[in-house]
Design an enzyme around this catalytic site. Structure first.
Site, PDB file in Angstrom:
ATOM      1  N   HIS A 217      35.553  34.695  30.431  1.00 34.83           N
ATOM      2  CA  HIS A 217      35.098  35.417  31.612  1.00 34.83           C
ATOM      3  C   HIS A 217      34.012  36.424  31.270  1.00 34.83           C
ATOM      4  O   HIS A 217      33.569  37.171  32.132  1.00 34.83           O
ATOM      5  CB  HIS A 217      36.260  36.162  32.266  1.00 34.83           C
ATOM      6  CG  HIS A 217      37.423  35.301  32.601  1.00 34.83           C
ATOM      7  ND1 HIS A 217      38.485  35.112  31.739  1.00 34.83           N
ATOM      8  CD2 HIS A 217      37.689  34.552  33.694  1.00 34.83           C
ATOM      9  CE1 HIS A 217      39.355  34.298  32.294  1.00 34.83           C
ATOM     10  NE2 HIS A 217      38.899  33.948  33.475  1.00 34.83           N
ATOM     11  N   GLY A 561      38.998  50.066  38.197  1.00 31.77           N
ATOM     12  CA  GLY A 561      40.058  50.042  39.195  1.00 31.77           C
ATOM     13  C   GLY A 561      40.398  51.421  39.706  1.00 31.77           C
ATOM     14  O   GLY A 561      40.626  51.628  40.912  1.00 31.77           O
TER      15      GLY A 561
END
Length: 584
Positions: A217, A561
């Site tokens: 990723h 986050g």
């Protein structure tokens, strides 16, 4: 770069549509992914695999006789949601139990785990085996923390062959665990990949350099080095993979039998792979290793990433027999499957109407007014994330995979759209929040999708469809959401995650409401606490998630986050402040 798409937001869905149209001999579309279009004459344990899209032929390309029975297919580089996984399980299971097997990523673990619990409640015996083959993502003593990359193939194939041979669920699980324990992979990359519609790659590698240990990723590699020759790369692979620390327990290289899988990650072509493999094979043979059924090609890609990985699957007698057993899938075929014995699947895969089209539960006028304000807050959240998506992606790319902004955009957009529709139809607060949470989880995917879906659903459970949404109820709901998230994801304050801003936000909100503040004023204080906590994460080393392996790279940079939660808290305060002013 990726050049061909219609709408980047629908790219993953469009991929599945085209894949199914091209491969109807093997697969049919079901909500959440694909399932086999045929069944064997006798019921089998169902092997259900999956993960984010963008890695073809993983995962849908490995569905077919002798291999997987279904694949849950998430958004690009984001895990499928729990609902998607559950849907594929129900479409694929045949009454003999289910094995879920997938790469060890936080979002996948959360979503597949929730799906497993859901189907277990209905009496389906469902097990899980994580793939942990990436040697650079954790030290040998912490193999349970390693990522799953191209070694997925060996575990999936072994489990699928065991199911086809009639093994029960206990033994399918056993051989999958054995295959994972005997699989090791090392990857390198020369350049990054660009998602559809993106202007820049998720990550970059300096010109003329190679990243060792870089993830599929875009997770950063362990180190950079000059690009070697093909032979030099082969020697690098073998030096690491044949090192004593990476040989599975009980294995001595000389005399051992191994399946080598040389995998191209996207733009390294077959001719180059063959040049590398020539030296890989020579080095393995020089070490006394016996090669069995070598595989060279693309098995787990990453769009247009220029990269290569080498997997070694160390065999025993049973694993070798299962590896060599026939399989017939769109992307992996070996031996001769008895296609005459296969029976077509005639059901529709259990397709369900979208939740927003279902009849709405009864609700009070107070709850409907609260639902309208929540819909406005979700729209404000969408706009806030749209404004900052690029920056969220930038800070995520430093020690993660760079897709946090994209995932949050998908999630907030889906939640806001569902909330707007439901508010217009007169839904109560609980119904709106639960269905918006499901939409966020489904479209956002990944860890953030799972967590934000949980936050919205938990808050909805506390607000209900009949109650008056007081500040005390909101504070209690968000305190419960805090507890649910920490229990679900296992992160604590100090791990450099969303929890670092969620905990002070929920605690401050509860304290200020208890002290008598109105909801808008209490929320402002809580948002300020969340913002300060998010900024302070710049001084932390990550203890959870993909960034954990490369924690030192994130020093000086806040957690994405935590930052996105604080950003959302500030924007929601503006909505609450406006509402409070209008009723003053």
């Amino acid at each position: 770069m990726t050049r061909l798409w219609n709408d980047p937001a629908s790219f993953a869905d469009d991929v599945v549509d085209g894949f199914v149209r091209a491969n109807g001999r093997w697969v049919r579309r079901v909500p959440g992914g694909v399932s086999r279009s045929t069944r064997s004459a006798e019921p089998e344990v169902a092997v259900v695999i999956g993960g984010g899209s963008g890695h073809y032929p993983a995962f849908g390309g490995l569905v077919g006789p002798g291999l997987a029975h279904g694949a849950a297919m998430g958004q690009l580089f984001a895990s499928p949601s729990a609902q998607q996984v559950e849907s594929v399980v129900r479409a694929s299971e045949q009454g003999r139990g289910v094995l879920l097997t997938f790469g060890n990523y936080a979002g996948d673990v959360l979503h597949f785990g929730a799906a497993q619990e859901a189907v277990r409640k209905d009496g389906i015996d469902c097990r899980t085996v994580l793939v942990t083959d990436d040697i650079f993502s954790a030290p040998p003593a912490e193999q349970h923390r390693r990522r799953g990359i191209a070694g997925d193939l060996t575990v999936f194939k072994t489990a699928g062959a065991a199911a086809a041979a009639g093994y029960g669920v206990d033994d399918v699980e056993r051989v999958a665990r054995a295959a994972n324990a005997r699989t090791r992979t090392m990857g390198v990359a020369f350049s990054g990949c660009t998602l559809p519609g993106a202007e820049t790659p998720l990550f970059t590698v300096p010109e003329g350099r190679m990243a060792i240990g870089l993830g599929i990723h875009g997770e950063p590699g362990i180190e950079l080095t000059d690009i070697p020759s093909a032979a030099g790369l082969a020697e690098l692979f073998i030096r690491y993979l044949l090192g004593a620390a990476e040989l599975p327990d009980g294995i001595t290289a000389r005399g051992a039998r191994v399946v080598p899988v040389l995998n191209g990650l996207g733009s390294v072509k077959s001719e180059e792979l063959f040049v590398v493999f020539s030296r890989v094979a020579e080095l393995l043979e020089d070490a006394g290793v016996e090669l069995v059924d070598p595989q060279v090609g693309e098995f787990c890609t990453s769009f247009d990433m220029a990269g290569v990985s080498l997997t070694l699957f160390w065999l025993d007698e049973e694993l070798e027999r299962l590896w060599l057993a026939p399989a017939d899938t769109p992307a992996f075929r070996t031996g001769a499957v008895d296609v005459a014995s296969l029976q077509p699947v005639t059901d529709d895969g259990g397709g369900a109407r979208p939740a927003e089209d279902d009849a709405l539960p009864e609700s009070s006028e107070d709850s409907r007014r609260a639902a309208a304000r929540i819909a406005a807050a979700l729209e404000a959240m969408r706009l806030a994330i749209d404004d900052e998506a690029a920056e969220l992606g930038r800070i995520d790319a430093i020690a993660g995979d760079g897709d946090h902004g994209i995932g949050m955009q998908r999630g907030t957009a889906a939640a806001a759209a569902v909330a707007s529709s439901l508010a217009a139809r007169g839904a109560g607060a609980q119904t709106l929040l639960e269905r918006a949470g499901d939409a966020w989880s489904n479209r956002g995917g990944g860890t953030s999708g799972a967590i934000w879906g949980l936050i919205l659903r938990t808050l909805g459970e506390h607000l209900g469809d009949a109650e008056h949404a007081t500040g005390a109820l909101v504070a209690a709901g968000l305190a419960a959401a805090k507890d649910a998230v920490t229990a679900y994801g296992k992160a604590s304050v100090g791990d450099k995650t969303l929890v670092d801003s969620l905990v002070p936000f929920a605690d401050t909100l509860a304290a200020r409401v208890a002290a008598g503040d109105g909801l808008a004023d209490a929320w402002r204080e809580a948002a300020e606490a969340a913002t300060a906590a998010a900024e302070a994460t710049a001084n932390l080393l990550p203890g959870m998630g993909r960034a954990r392996t490369h924690g030192e790279k994130s020093l000086g940079v806040p957690d994405p986050g935590a930052v996105s939660l604080a950003l959302i808290a500030r924007r929601v305060h503006a909505v609450l402040d406006t509402a409070a002013a209008a009723t003053a």
